[in-house]
Design a protein around this motif. Sequence first.
Motif, PDB file in Angstrom:
ATOM      1  N   TRP A   1       6.776   7.248   7.202  1.00  0.00           N
ATOM      2  CA  TRP A   1       6.516   5.888   6.727  1.00  0.00           C
ATOM      3  C   TRP A   1       6.504   5.892   5.201  1.00  0.00           C
ATOM      4  O   TRP A   1       5.663   6.545   4.585  1.00  0.00           O
ATOM      5  N   CYS A   2       7.423   5.177   4.577  1.00  0.00           N
ATOM      6  CA  CYS A   2       7.578   5.247   3.125  1.00  0.00           C
ATOM      7  C   CYS A   2       7.362   3.903   2.432  1.00  0.00           C
ATOM      8  O   CYS A   2       7.425   3.835   1.200  1.00  0.00           O
TER       9      CYS A   2
ATOM     10  N   MET B   1      13.653   6.684  -3.745  1.00  0.00           N
ATOM     11  CA  MET B   1      13.660   5.328  -3.194  1.00  0.00           C
ATOM     12  C   MET B   1      13.665   4.339  -4.348  1.00  0.00           C
ATOM     13  O   MET B   1      12.763   4.344  -5.195  1.00  0.00           O
ATOM     14  N   TRP B   2      14.688   3.502  -4.372  1.00  0.00           N
ATOM     15  CA  TRP B   2      14.811   2.491  -5.424  1.00  0.00           C
ATOM     16  C   TRP B   2      15.430   1.232  -4.823  1.00  0.00           C
ATOM     17  O   TRP B   2      16.392   1.308  -4.077  1.00  0.00           O
ATOM     18  N   TRP B   3      14.834   0.082  -5.140  1.00  0.00           N
ATOM     19  CA  TRP B   3      15.225  -1.204  -4.568  1.00  0.00           C
ATOM     20  C   TRP B   3      15.220  -1.068  -3.053  1.00  0.00           C
ATOM     21  O   TRP B   3      14.179  -0.810  -2.465  1.00  0.00           O
ATOM     22  N   ASN B   4      16.363  -1.241  -2.390  1.00  0.00           N
ATOM     23  CA  ASN B   4      16.411  -1.178  -0.933  1.00  0.00           C
ATOM     24  C   ASN B   4      17.106   0.085  -0.420  1.00  0.00           C
ATOM     25  O   ASN B   4      17.479   0.148   0.752  1.00  0.00           O
ATOM     26  N   PHE B   5      17.261   1.054  -1.303  1.00  0.00           N
ATOM     27  CA  PHE B   5      17.978   2.273  -0.953  1.00  0.00           C
ATOM     28  C   PHE B   5      17.031   3.461  -0.881  1.00  0.00           C
ATOM     29  O   PHE B   5      16.128   3.607  -1.705  1.00  0.00           O
ATOM     30  N   VAL B   6      17.285   4.343   0.098  1.00  0.00           N
ATOM     31  CA  VAL B   6      16.673   5.662   0.125  1.00  0.00           C
ATOM     32  C   VAL B   6      17.799   6.679   0.038  1.00  0.00           C
ATOM     33  O   VAL B   6      18.755   6.627   0.814  1.00  0.00           O
ATOM     34  N   GLY B   7      17.691   7.573  -0.938  1.00  0.00           N
ATOM     35  CA  GLY B   7      18.691   8.616  -1.123  1.00  0.00           C
ATOM     36  C   GLY B   7      18.015   9.907  -1.512  1.00  0.00           C
ATOM     37  O   GLY B   7      16.814  10.098  -1.292  1.00  0.00           O
TER      38      GLY B   7
ATOM     39  N   THR C   1       0.808  -1.220   0.000  1.00  0.00           N
ATOM     40  CA  THR C   1       0.000   0.000   0.000  1.00  0.00           C
ATOM     41  C   THR C   1       0.846   1.276   0.000  1.00  0.00           C
ATOM     42  O   THR C   1       0.332   2.348  -0.302  1.00  0.00           O
ATOM     43  N   LEU C   2       2.105   1.181   0.349  1.00  0.00           N
ATOM     44  CA  LEU C   2       3.045   2.295   0.229  1.00  0.00           C
ATOM     45  C   LEU C   2       4.344   1.756  -0.333  1.00  0.00           C
ATOM     46  O   LEU C   2       4.789   0.692   0.101  1.00  0.00           O
ATOM     47  N   PRO C   3       4.959   2.464  -1.275  1.00  0.00           N
ATOM     48  CA  PRO C   3       4.465   3.680  -1.929  1.00  0.00           C
ATOM     49  C   PRO C   3       3.547   3.330  -3.104  1.00  0.00           C
ATOM     50  O   PRO C   3       3.564   2.204  -3.594  1.00  0.00           O
ATOM     51  N   GLN C   4       2.746   4.294  -3.534  1.00  0.00           N
ATOM     52  CA  GLN C   4       1.981   4.162  -4.763  1.00  0.00           C
ATOM     53  C   GLN C   4       1.803   5.544  -5.370  1.00  0.00           C
ATOM     54  O   GLN C   4       2.194   6.545  -4.767  1.00  0.00           O
ATOM     55  N   LYS C   5       1.235   5.589  -6.560  1.00  0.00           N
ATOM     56  CA  LYS C   5       1.232   6.849  -7.308  1.00  0.00           C
ATOM     57  C   LYS C   5       0.540   7.974  -6.558  1.00  0.00           C
ATOM     58  O   LYS C   5       1.009   9.109  -6.549  1.00  0.00           O
ATOM     59  N   GLN C   6      -0.607   7.669  -5.922  1.00  0.00           N
ATOM     60  CA  GLN C   6      -1.343   8.756  -5.297  1.00  0.00           C
ATOM     61  C   GLN C   6      -0.809   9.155  -3.936  1.00  0.00           C
ATOM     62  O   GLN C   6      -1.159  10.225  -3.432  1.00  0.00           O
ATOM     63  N   ARG C   7       0.017   8.335  -3.319  1.00  0.00           N
ATOM     64  CA  ARG C   7       0.583   8.706  -2.026  1.00  0.00           C
ATOM     65  C   ARG C   7       1.821   7.873  -1.763  1.00  0.00           C
ATOM     66  O   ARG C   7       1.796   6.650  -1.836  1.00  0.00           O
ATOM     67  N   SER C   8       2.908   8.562  -1.436  1.00  0.00           N
ATOM     68  CA  SER C   8       4.177   7.876  -1.231  1.00  0.00           C
ATOM     69  C   SER C   8       4.603   7.812   0.224  1.00  0.00           C
ATOM     70  O   SER C   8       5.351   6.923   0.599  1.00  0.00           O
ATOM     71  N   LEU C   9       4.143   8.754   1.031  1.00  0.00           N
ATOM     72  CA  LEU C   9       4.563   8.838   2.424  1.00  0.00           C
ATOM     73  C   LEU C   9       3.376   9.129   3.327  1.00  0.00           C
ATOM     74  O   LEU C   9       2.445   9.837   2.932  1.00  0.00           O
ATOM     75  N   ILE C  10       3.422   8.577   4.530  1.00  0.00           N
ATOM     76  CA  ILE C  10       2.564   9.007   5.634  1.00  0.00           C
ATOM     77  C   ILE C  10       3.516   9.315   6.782  1.00  0.00           C
ATOM     78  O   ILE C  10       4.085   8.403   7.386  1.00  0.00           O
ATOM     79  N   GLY C  11       3.723  10.604   7.057  1.00  0.00           N
ATOM     80  CA  GLY C  11       4.830  10.956   7.931  1.00  0.00           C
ATOM     81  C   GLY C  11       6.113  10.478   7.271  1.00  0.00           C
ATOM     82  O   GLY C  11       6.329  10.683   6.079  1.00  0.00           O
TER      83      GLY C  11
END
Length: 313
Positions: free
Chosen positions: A53-54, A259-265, A41-51
Motif C-alpha cells: 500500500w503506497c 512515485m511521482w504524480w500518477n506514476f510508479v517506476g 496519510t500515505l505517503p509521508q516522510k516518516q512512512r511511505s509504504l505499508i506492505g
Amino acid sequence: MSNVEARPAEVTCTSTPGDVEVLGPRDVPLGGPRAMRVRRTLPQKQRSLIGAWCFCDHYGPDEVRMDVAPHPHTGLQTVSWLFTGEIEHRDSLGSHALVRPGELNLMTGGRGICHSEVSTDTSAVLHGVQLWLALPDAHRDAPRNFQHHVPPTVTLNGADIRVFLGSLAGSTSPVPTFSPLLGAEIVLPAGAALTLDADPSFEHGVLLDTGDVTLGETALQPGDLGYVGTGRTSLALSSANGARVVLLGGEPFGEEIVMWWNFVGRTHDEIAAYREEWQAESDRFGRVDGYPGSRLPAPALPGGRLRPRGNPA
C-alpha cells in the motif's frame, strides 16, 4: 483517482517494523474541476509504504462533485472503496462501472492505463478512500485489468467486517493480488473490544474513518493511520462509542520505487519517459471513450532528478 497536486513529490519506499506509530493526515487540496480536499496519510516522510500500500487518500463526507478527467497510471493498482456516494468509472480497457459503497473496484495499471472518475447525479455526498498498491518488479508491466467484487459482511464479536482483499476473520476475497495483502472495512459497535488474528509476516495500518478507536493501547483520532510492524500475531481494537476503520496489511514490500504524480517506476528516467508518452498520447495508455472533455495534462517535472526515498529505520 488522480494525484493532481501542482507539485507532486517523488517517493521511494520499503517498510520497517516497529511499535504503534500514529501517522496523522495532511490536508491536500486537489484542485481541478472537482475542487476536492483529501486527508492524505500515505505517503509521508516518516512512512511511505505499508506492505504494497503506497497511497491513501481519505475524503468526505462532503457535498462535492467529483469530475476527474482521463489520467494515466503505471506500475500500480488503484483500489476504490466508498462509504457514501456513487462514482462512474471509465478506463482504456473499455470498462464502464459504478463504484458504490461496500463494493471493491480494483484497476491494474501495470504497463499503462488511463481512466476517468465522475460522481453520478444522485450523489450529493462523497465519502470514502482511494488507495494505491505498488506492483512488485516482476509484475509492474502487467496488462491492464479491472475487477469488481462485493464482499460479504461477516460478524465477529459484534463487529461487521468486509474483506475486500486477502483474508481475515474467516473471510477471504477471491480477488487475486500480486503480493500478500489485506484490505478490510471494520465497523465496531459502542463498547466493542475486538481481537483479530494477524499474520506475523505482515505489517498493518488502521485508518480511523469515524468514531473513536484504540489500537492496542494507542488511541487514534479521526483521519489517523495507526501503524504496527511485523511480528504481531494479533491486533486489538476497542471503541467506546463505535467506529469505522479500514485495515490495511501486507508483507513489507522490500523494493524501492519512485512515485511521482500518477506514476510508479524505479528511476527518474522511467518516470520522465512515462510523462513524455502521456503528453504525446502514446498507445501505452490508450484512451477513455465516453468522457465529455479533455485529458488531464501532466505537471512539469521538478528541477532536480527524482530519487528513491525509503522509510527511516
